[in-house]
Design an enzyme around this catalytic site. Structure first.
Site, PDB file in Angstrom:
ATOM      1  N   GLY A 271      -5.749  -6.509  -0.670  1.00  0.00           N
ATOM      2  CA  GLY A 271      -6.333  -5.582   0.292  1.00  0.00           C
ATOM      3  C   GLY A 271      -5.370  -4.443   0.599  1.00  0.00           C
ATOM      4  O   GLY A 271      -4.581  -4.050  -0.266  1.00  0.00           O
ATOM      5  N   GLU A 272      -5.453  -3.893   1.815  1.00  0.00           N
ATOM      6  CA  GLU A 272      -4.629  -2.771   2.297  1.00  0.00           C
ATOM      7  C   GLU A 272      -5.039  -1.435   1.679  1.00  0.00           C
ATOM      8  O   GLU A 272      -4.638  -0.384   2.140  1.00  0.00           O
ATOM      9  CB  GLU A 272      -3.133  -2.967   1.987  1.00  0.00           C
ATOM     10  CG  GLU A 272      -2.485  -4.151   2.644  1.00  0.00           C
ATOM     11  CD  GLU A 272      -1.004  -4.251   2.289  1.00  0.00           C
ATOM     12  OE1 GLU A 272      -0.463  -3.379   1.583  1.00  0.00           O
ATOM     13  OE2 GLU A 272      -0.378  -5.240   2.739  1.00  0.00           O
ATOM     14  N   GLY A 273      -5.804  -1.484   0.579  1.00  0.00           N
ATOM     15  CA  GLY A 273      -6.102  -0.287  -0.200  1.00  0.00           C
ATOM     16  C   GLY A 273      -5.415  -0.303  -1.553  1.00  0.00           C
ATOM     17  O   GLY A 273      -5.555   0.632  -2.349  1.00  0.00           O
TER      18      GLY A 273
ATOM     19  N   VAL B  29       0.834  -1.213   0.000  1.00  0.00           N
ATOM     20  CA  VAL B  29       0.000   0.000   0.000  1.00  0.00           C
ATOM     21  C   VAL B  29       0.866   1.260   0.000  1.00  0.00           C
ATOM     22  O   VAL B  29       0.511   2.261  -0.627  1.00  0.00           O
ATOM     23  CB  VAL B  29      -0.988  -0.007   1.198  1.00  0.00           C
ATOM     24  CG1 VAL B  29      -0.278   0.150   2.538  1.00  0.00           C
ATOM     25  CG2 VAL B  29      -2.044   1.073   1.022  1.00  0.00           C
TER      26      VAL B  29
ATOM     27  N   ASP C 299      -7.338  -1.519   4.605  1.00  0.00           N
ATOM     28  CA  ASP C 299      -7.638  -2.407   5.733  1.00  0.00           C
ATOM     29  C   ASP C 299      -6.462  -3.323   5.999  1.00  0.00           C
ATOM     30  O   ASP C 299      -5.673  -3.639   5.100  1.00  0.00           O
ATOM     31  CB  ASP C 299      -8.864  -3.267   5.413  1.00  0.00           C
ATOM     32  CG  ASP C 299      -8.541  -4.326   4.382  1.00  0.00           C
ATOM     33  OD1 ASP C 299      -8.191  -5.466   4.755  1.00  0.00           O
ATOM     34  OD2 ASP C 299      -8.601  -4.012   3.167  1.00  0.00           O
TER      35      ASP C 299
END
Lengths: 348, 348
Positions: free
Chosen positions: B315-317, B97, B174
């Site tokens: 994920g993570e953005g 991210v 997230d």
């Protein structure tokens, strides 16, 4: 093609690609979780021969502009003068390609390889007209063999010029009223697809015009000898910007710089380039999936999967520019993300 | 939900959207040729109430981190300590991210809403733990009603904080081992889809673990009253970061700032937010299509079409960040492209 020597294109560096795959597995993320970005990173390593690959920047989009004799057949509702007007608009920074180039930090250059009219001189514009428009491909060859050769060489030269100026990511652009018609003809000729499968509405053909356009493409392709070599196909049914783009792709690949393809004009040029030098395909990134049906047929034939799919059908390089940050992200991930060991993160 | 007042979300500005559509038609390009970018530009005009909309920058990605009691059920091959280790990795700038945020010029903030462990203090990190992990959703409610409310409010507060700090594009992020399990449960509960349709491999479940995970999700959802209100569904089968993200979306929408959704965690939170405040959906941009099957089910239910589809499942953005330049390009096109009149370009 007699009289033209194309530069050699080396295969991708397998050692760097293997190193990239191994490095991806050590980065702090589940293995494979960055999907196509991981494959793209390995491709960039293979192209540059280094792992991690350098960030592909600065970026230049080269807009090759030309006119087409087939415009007289009524294959587009737009007047031919729009080509030269749009050359001036791009030089002035007012076209969509300029706005998107500013968004991704790319420089825009325009190469006039065959526009009928003359745009005012501008620092962004190189005039390298092969002729003032191609001949009408329904009546005979669009280009002479010599014209096609010169247009390809112009494309190679401009790729070299940009790489020599320091650019490390090249993006294809185009301007040319009626240029989806020769694109469809090239794609039909080089993939064997029926003209009805690869001919689209371009800048806005209605149903009757589209049916006429399919017929125009069919007549052009039917003139071709099925065994014609790629330079002959290009000369018979292509355009100056298609030829220049084919050279541009080969030139970028020869200098080991990745080239991002825009829409159907670039994809048809990529088929020509791949027919001339199959090794070029490994250096290409399909920027986006154009709404023009021929683009998808060409990409499938090339074995390329586009990065972006947003129902675009403008050309100019716009769709490819939207993919530039994705290409750069792939390189940046390989270069900058911490490994499990370095970040002291546990593994599965 | 007693004790929680959610901010009001206004409808999009119809005048600005109509002005955007009218302006698109006057720009130097064939009408409609920029496809989904044109619709996105109109959405940005409607969100901000201005045409052309301002460039959505600066950009912040807010990574909400939490742990999950259901981790004890063996729904992921990764140890729970990875959550806090990854919080530290993101703070240090070493996660994917971070690399992608640098690529698109976004700032990264981390909000610990419920991680079991404690990461070292860092300027990027806000500690707002509701608890040290949720309870196991197979045994009972993951959160108490009060915990769920506090987590939602934390999300709203952080959206406000970022907007007050000047950010004009928010991106969801997230971190949370096992958090695809509550995501699947929320999506099944709020769309009516079968758990087998919305449960995926997350960070790398093999076949047997996936089957077990589907069973875990099914048990969680089967506990729910079919008429349960959205806050009860959230508390029963959600997670702290899901609750915070739901609040973050509502907070961004309330402040008329677009929010780009990442993958399945954000999409499940968007279902919660939409159930609480249907008006929020108009402010959302689906950044990408995650490989997790629940993301597609959630997006379909929300009526959102993702911008990028690159087989990502991190994920993570990360997926949402890849869409940021596309969102900005939509605004830039409306603001910067010349009109036919201004550029003296002829029309069809």
């Amino acid at each position: 093609m007699s009289g033209m020597e194309l530069p050699a294109v080396a295969p991708l560096d397998a050692v760097a690609m293997t190193a990239a795959d191994a490095r991806q597995a050590r980065l702090t993320k589940p293995p494979g979780s960055m999907g196509r970005l991981e494959a793209l990173g390995a491709q960039l390593a293979g192209i540059t021969g280094v792992c991690p690959p350098p960030l592909p920047e600065p970026v230049a989009v080269a807009v090759f502009a030309g006119d087409h004799g087939v415009h007289a057949q009524g294959v587009t509702p737009w007047p031919q003068e729009v080509t030269v007007q749009m050359v001036a608009n791009v030089c002035a920074g007012g076209a969509v390609v300029n706005a998107l180039a500013r968004q991704v930090g790319a420089d825009v250059v325009v190469v006039d390889v065959g526009v009928v009219g003359d745009a005012p001189p501008h620092e962004r514009l190189t005039t390298a007209k092969v002729a003032r428009g191609t001949a009408d491909l329904t009546a005979g060859a669009a280009m002479t063999p010599d014209q096609a050769r010169r247009a390809v060489e112009t494309g190679v030269t401009h790729a070299y010029r940009l790489v020599d100026a320091g650019y490390r990511l090249l993006v294809t652009g185009d301007l040319g009223l009626a240029n989806t018609t020769p694109s469809a003809a090239l794609i039909a000729a080089l993939t064997g697809a029926d003209p009805s499968e690869v001919t689209g509405r371009g800048a806005g053909s209605e149903d009757a015009m589209l049916a006429h356009k399919v017929d125009v493409v069919r007549r052009a392709v039917s003139r071709l000898d099925p065994d014609a070599d790629p330079m002959t196909v290009l000369a018979e049914v292509g355009g100056f910007e298609h030829a220049a783009l084919a050279g541009f792709l080969i030139g970028g690949a020869a200098r080991r710089v990745p080239v991002v393809l825009d829409g159907v004009i670039a994809c048809s040029a990529a088929l020509v380039a791949a027919a001339l030098e199959p090794g070029v395909v490994a250096y290409l990134v399909a920027g986006h999936r154009s709404q023009e049906p021929g683009a998808t047929v060409a990409l499938r034939s090339l074995g390329l999967e586009p990065l972006v799919d947003l129902d675009l059908r403008l050309g100019e390089g716009t769709g490819a520019l939207l993919a530039v940050p994705i290409v750069q992200a792939a390189a940046r991930m390989l270069a900058e993300v911490a490994t499990f060991d370095a970040a002291q993160v546990s593994q599965a």
